[in-house]
Scaffold this motif. Structure first.
Motif, mmCIF file in Angstrom:
data_model
loop_
_atom_site.group_PDB
_atom_site.id
_atom_site.type_symbol
_atom_site.label_atom_id
_atom_site.label_comp_id
_atom_site.label_asym_id
_atom_site.label_seq_id
_atom_site.Cartn_x
_atom_site.Cartn_y
_atom_site.Cartn_z
ATOM 1 N N TRP A 65 43.128 39.661 30.391
ATOM 2 C CA TRP A 65 43.454 39.692 31.811
ATOM 3 C C TRP A 65 42.176 39.787 32.643
ATOM 4 C CZ3 TRP A 65 48.363 41.528 34.406
ATOM 5 C CH2 TRP A 65 49.489 41.296 33.605
ATOM 6 N N ASP A 66 42.203 39.205 33.821
ATOM 7 C CA ASP A 66 41.128 39.382 34.792
ATOM 8 C C ASP A 66 41.468 40.623 35.618
ATOM 9 O OD1 ASP A 66 38.813 38.743 36.326
ATOM 10 O OD2 ASP A 66 40.115 37.920 37.881
ATOM 11 N N VAL A 67 40.677 41.669 35.499
ATOM 12 C CA VAL A 67 40.949 42.932 36.181
ATOM 13 C C VAL A 67 40.049 43.051 37.405
ATOM 14 C CG1 VAL A 67 40.970 45.442 36.012
ATOM 15 C CG2 VAL A 67 41.706 44.049 34.067
ATOM 16 N N VAL A 68 40.674 43.212 38.562
ATOM 17 C CA VAL A 68 39.948 43.335 39.823
ATOM 18 C C VAL A 68 40.140 44.752 40.355
ATOM 19 C CG1 VAL A 68 39.741 42.488 42.194
ATOM 20 C CG2 VAL A 68 40.318 40.908 40.340
ATOM 21 N N PRO A 69 39.085 45.570 40.385
ATOM 22 C CA PRO A 69 39.228 46.931 40.900
ATOM 23 C C PRO A 69 39.180 46.961 42.426
ATOM 24 C CG PRO A 69 36.983 46.593 40.199
ATOM 25 C CD PRO A 69 37.721 45.318 39.880
ATOM 26 N N PHE A 70 39.901 47.906 42.997
ATOM 27 C CA PHE A 70 39.810 48.169 44.435
ATOM 28 C C PHE A 70 39.764 49.671 44.605
ATOM 29 C CE2 PHE A 70 41.682 48.785 48.731
ATOM 30 C CZ PHE A 70 40.732 48.071 49.450
ATOM 31 N N ALA A 71 38.652 50.174 45.145
ATOM 32 C CA ALA A 71 38.438 51.611 45.254
ATOM 33 C C ALA A 71 37.588 51.888 46.487
ATOM 34 C CB ALA A 71 37.751 52.137 43.995
ATOM 35 N N PRO A 82 43.648 28.846 35.304
ATOM 36 C CA PRO A 82 44.904 28.813 36.075
ATOM 37 C C PRO A 82 46.012 29.651 35.474
ATOM 38 C CG PRO A 82 43.958 26.615 35.846
ATOM 39 C CD PRO A 82 43.154 27.509 34.955
ATOM 40 N N ASP A 83 46.031 29.794 34.127
ATOM 41 C CA ASP A 83 47.126 30.536 33.506
ATOM 42 C C ASP A 83 46.732 31.966 33.151
ATOM 43 O OD1 ASP A 83 45.308 29.826 31.604
ATOM 44 O OD2 ASP A 83 46.793 29.254 30.082
ATOM 45 N N GLN A 84 45.572 32.431 33.625
ATOM 46 C CA GLN A 84 45.130 33.783 33.305
ATOM 47 C C GLN A 84 45.789 34.794 34.232
ATOM 48 O OE1 GLN A 84 40.927 34.497 33.838
ATOM 49 N NE2 GLN A 84 40.911 36.246 32.444
#
Length: 415
Positions: free
Chosen positions: A38-44, A4-6
């Motif tokens: 950090w949780d990194v979410v790519p969008f490409a 939850p706090d990430q």
């Protein structure tokens, strides 16, 4: 699952593989933030060369200019260049699954399109965008025409991009980009939806301000280099090195001619549209030029470490070329063109020297002079460059600057 706090970073770019300098920075930035939890979410965009990712199902279809598409697909692509409903729809689905702490866009022109930006604002996601070129002012990215500075589109006179056929000499492509630019400005897709623009060079920042952008929208954050990849204590070599795209605008033809005129050995690391022509030129001039083609990160480090000096001979409005920082990380001096953002990265006589852009004779003279300098002098310049990147251009410095910026836009964003 994300705690939850990430913190979560939505990282946006047209391509998800190391296609060029912008993509390398995008991917390295992702790695940096993953490194601090950090949780990194790519969008490409979907692409055959993309790196593997579990988020690929959310990526819109590929657009690749120059490919032989059917007429219906060409018409669809033209519409998507201006405003991609598919990219917006795909991103909506991704946002329904999770809410980012911050969104950071890199190159989205023509492929993803800025259609995704209003959606992020509507969802309350603060969005930052790194400015890798001059597209916010010039529809053709460069603010140059026929090798000279150009301000024809300044003040909103965007019809000039079609009038002068600035995009690959094509009236059709230039007309499409003209329409795209007018629509994007009319809808204020960048102005209304980007909270801050990150700019790697002061040259680009000041240029865009001169073209009418408010200074307060920009934050100067220099690029970075992974110094741990390099060993700066290798002996100074004999060959001059260029690493980057083999393209006339990068000044590579001028460099080949200068190397031939000075009788100096040259190594070119990279590929590009002018490779065949440069090979032919090399043969005709009898120059000592090695073409390495594309090289991986580790091989590139080895090439730079054994150089006599690294040359950045650009003839276009470079932003902040990573090749200069990589040269310093390898402990090598730089001969740079006196154009755009390059002079910000070369300290005359301390880390290298500058020459007029596009001047074969001046560059040849400088190559010959560097060839005659004692190795100890070149090693001292390289050491000064290495000390500079260790102080101001490290990955941690870059990351901390971005975290500080993110926290001003979303107080929940923290390292």
């Amino acid at each position: 699952m994300m705690s939850p706090d990430q913190n979560r970073l939505l990282s946006i770019n047209n391509y998800y593989y190391p296609r060029g300098g912008a993509e390398v920075l995008f991917l390295e930035q992702n790695r940096l933030f993953e490194g601090i939890g950090w949780d990194v979410v790519p969008f490409a965009m979907r692409h055959a060369d993309n790196l593997p990712t579990r988020y690929e199902t959310y990526f819109p279809d590929e657009i690749e200019f120059g490919r032989d598409y059917s007429l219906p697909r060409k018409l669809l692509n033209a519409q998507r260049v201006i405003y991609s409903h598919q990219a917006r729809s795909k991103l909506k689905t991704l946002l329904d699954r999770s809410r980012p702490t911050i969104a950071h866009a890199h190159n989205i022109y023509h492929h993803l399109s800025p259609s995704v930006l209003p959606l992020l604002r509507e969802r309350g996601v603060p969005t930052v965008m790194t400015v890798h070129d001059l597209k916010l002012g010039c529809p053709a990215y460069t603010m140059m025409r026929d090798g000279q500075a150009c301000d024809s589109c300044k003040g909103g006179r965007l019809y000039n991009v079609a009038r002068h056929r600035c995009i690959k000499g094509s009236l059709a492509l230039s007309g499409l980009v003209m329409v795209e630019s007018y629509i994007h400005r009319w809808l204020k897709l960048y102005e209304a939806n980007i909270a801050r623009f990150v700019v790697p060079s002061r040259f680009v920042l000041e240029t865009l301000v001169a073209w009418g952008w408010p200074r307060e929208r920009f934050v100067h954050v220099p690029n970075f280099v992974d110094i741990d990849r390099f060993r700066p204590d290798e002996p100074v070599g004999t060959r001059f090195v260029y690493c980057g795209r083999l393209d006339r605008l990068k000044g590579v033809e001028t460099l080949v001619r200068a190397a031939a005129r000075a009788g100096q050995p040259l190594t070119l690391a990279g590929r590009g549209p002018d490779e065949a022509r440069l090979r032919d030129l090399t043969d005709r001039l009898g120059a000592d030029v090695r073409f390495l083609g594309h090289v991986g990160k580790q091989e590139l480090a080895q090439v730079l470490q054994t150089a006599r000096a690294v040359v950045a001979p650009s003839e276009c409005n470079e932003n902040a070329p990573l090749a200069v920082l990589e040269a310093y990380a390898a402990g090598r001096a730089v001969i740079g063109a006196r154009i755009a953002g390059i002079p910000e990265l070369v300290r005359e006589g301390e880390t290298g020297h500058l020459v007029p852009s596009g001047d074969v004779d001046a560059l040849a003279d400088e190559l010959a002079r560097f060839a005659d300098l004692p190795d100890s002098r070149l090693a001292a310049m390289g050491a000064a460059g290495r000390a500079w990147v260790e102080r101001d251009f490290t990955a941690s410095a870059y990351r901390d600057r971005l975290v500080a910026l993110y926290s001003t836009l979303n107080p929940g964003a923290a390292a």
